[in-house]
Write a protein that holds these residues in place. Structure first.
Motif: not given
Length: 135
Positions: A34-45
């Motif tokens: 999230s910090g690196l790519l600006g993606v919502g944590g939900g895309i990973i989590m």
């Protein structure tokens, strides 16, 4: 049991997983990306909570939403110290996001797991295709 958290197989999940190394690893991955790519944590989590940790789709979405606040604060502070947060634009995005999150959370409570999985997976595929085409 009413209000209990269940995994993807319908089995109850113990509520004592606070310091579970698996959840900490998912949080670390979600926060870092999230910090690196600006993606919502939900895309990973969300996928990791469903596939790796065995949570039901709806529970994974709800947990991810709960994790967004501290992730956002940590990222905003870090980028803010570096002078890279445009406050007026961030406030405009936040205003829309608060309303949108309320609408989305309301929809989440009405969707079954299968349609939710299909919608989430379709969204991820569409974003991946757009990113690949526009790069």
């Amino acid at each position: 049991m009413a209000g209990s958290v269940q995994d993807a197989r319908g089995s109850p999940i113990a509520r004592t997983r606070f310091l579970d190394p698996q959840l900490l690893a998912i949080g670390l991955a979600g926060g870092a990306l999230s910090g690196l790519l600006g993606v919502g944590g939900g895309i990973i989590m969300v996928p990791l909570l469903v596939i790796w940790a065995g949570y039901a789709q709806r529970d994974a979405h709800a947990m991810s939403l709960g994790a967004i606040v501290p992730i956002s604060i940590a990222g905003a502070v870090t980028y803010g110290i570096a002078g890279q947060v445009r406050l007026p634009e961030a406030l405009a995005l936040a205003s829309g996001a608060v309303v949108g999150a309320r609408v989305g959370a309301g929809l989440l409570s009405r969707l079954g797991d299968r349609p939710l999985k299909l919608a989430f997976g379709s969204f991820l595929v569409a974003v991946a295709v757009l990113m690949a085409v526009r790069s």
